[in-house]
Design a protein around this motif. Structure first.
Motif, PDB file in Angstrom:
ATOM      1  N   ASN A  43       0.857  -1.176   0.000  1.00 50.11           N
ATOM      2  CA  ASN A  43       0.000   0.000   0.000  1.00 50.11           C
ATOM      3  C   ASN A  43       0.903   1.239   0.000  1.00 50.11           C
ATOM      4  O   ASN A  43       1.702   1.415   0.914  1.00 50.11           O
ATOM      5  N   GLU A  62       0.361   4.290   0.632  1.00 50.97           N
ATOM      6  CA  GLU A  62       0.093   5.307   1.650  1.00 50.97           C
ATOM      7  C   GLU A  62       0.636   4.904   3.013  1.00 50.97           C
ATOM      8  O   GLU A  62       0.959   5.759   3.835  1.00 50.97           O
ATOM      9  N   THR A  63       0.739   3.598   3.245  1.00 47.73           N
ATOM     10  CA  THR A  63       1.179   3.122   4.559  1.00 47.73           C
ATOM     11  C   THR A  63       2.500   2.369   4.513  1.00 47.73           C
ATOM     12  O   THR A  63       3.116   2.141   5.543  1.00 47.73           O
ATOM     13  N   GLU A  65       0.302  -5.837   1.404  1.00 51.13           N
ATOM     14  CA  GLU A  65      -1.090  -6.287   1.325  1.00 51.13           C
ATOM     15  C   GLU A  65      -1.123  -7.789   1.584  1.00 51.13           C
ATOM     16  O   GLU A  65      -0.708  -8.581   0.751  1.00 51.13           O
ATOM     17  N   TRP A  78      -7.989  -4.621  -1.408  1.00 49.62           N
ATOM     18  CA  TRP A  78      -6.897  -3.668  -1.238  1.00 49.62           C
ATOM     19  C   TRP A  78      -7.469  -2.266  -1.448  1.00 49.62           C
ATOM     20  O   TRP A  78      -7.760  -1.858  -2.562  1.00 49.62           O
ATOM     21  N   THR A  87      -6.854   0.871  -1.939  1.00 43.92           N
ATOM     22  CA  THR A  87      -5.884   1.877  -2.338  1.00 43.92           C
ATOM     23  C   THR A  87      -6.057   2.190  -3.814  1.00 43.92           C
ATOM     24  O   THR A  87      -6.448   1.325  -4.605  1.00 43.92           O
ATOM     25  N   ILE A 111      -0.928   0.757  -6.356  1.00 47.35           N
ATOM     26  CA  ILE A 111      -0.224  -0.330  -5.669  1.00 47.35           C
ATOM     27  C   ILE A 111       1.253  -0.248  -6.028  1.00 47.35           C
ATOM     28  O   ILE A 111       1.606   0.147  -7.131  1.00 47.35           O
TER      29      ILE A 111
END
Length: 201
Positions: free
Chosen positions: A160, A162-163, A167, A175, A177, A180
């Motif tokens: 992911n 953003e983090t 996954e 998922w 988001t 990817i």
């Protein structure tokens, strides 16, 4: 342009839509990075040198055209584009002696063509990191499945962006988001580096 300003000496940009090609060419000239950038005016597809029509995906978004259908050649129509396979980039890669690369791909639900036609490129150079738009193509099961197989068979892990968490859910439809990151095993540190770079913009 971001890649060249970050110090990349070899940037290969594949773009099919004529208005975008003209903007990129102008930007390359303005920034005087002609030696760093190879602009390839093609659409990524499962066959080389055929012609496809484009259709608008998002209204008034110049970058959102989707591949549509094979058509006859018409060089004056910006919505008719010539195609290539991803492995067609190998002569440029060899000429520039590129040993490793990162990839950003966002081609409006046609990302699977990278996997279907890029086996030789992935076998010949080290590509530890692929940024891919995901929200739309994950809804097309046959395409998403082929992407998943391609990367998992090559020991890539989905992250992911953003983090920077991998996954772990096997069902990619969960998922949550927009994009990817496919990152090769043992290169997971690249996710945090990319996140820091984005936050610094």
């Amino acid at each position: 342009m971001y890649a060249t300003s970050s110090g990349c000496q070899n940037v290969i940009a594949v773009e099919c839509f004529l208005p975008n090609i003209e903007r990129i060419r102008r930007a390359i000239q303005i920034e005087k990075v002609q030696q760093q950038v190879v602009l390839v005016p093609r659409a990524l597809y499962n066959k080389s040198n055929v012609y496809l029509s484009l259709r608008e995906n998002i209204e008034k978004n110049i970058g959102s055209q989707r591949l549509n259908a094979e058509v006859n050649k018409n060089e004056k129509d910006p919505f008719i584009v010539q195609t290539m396979r991803f492995d067609d980039l190998l002569p440029v890669i060899r000429e520039r002696n590129i040993q490793q690369a990162i990839i950003k791909i966002d081609i409006e639900t046609s990302e699977h063509y990278l996997c279907e036609t890029g086996e030789k490129v992935f076998n010949q150079i080290n590509i530890p990191f692929v940024m891919m738009e995901w929200a739309n193509i994950k809804k097309i099961t046959v395409r998403a499945d082929s992407i998943l197989r391609f990367f998992r068979n090559r020991s890539y892990i989905p992250f992911n962006p953003e983090t920077c968490q991998s996954e772990i859910d096997n069902d990619y439809r969960h998922w949550l988001t927009q994009d990817i990151f496919w990152i090769k095993k043992n290169y997971s540190h690249l996710c945090m580096l990319s996140l820091k770079n984005v936050k610094s913009l």
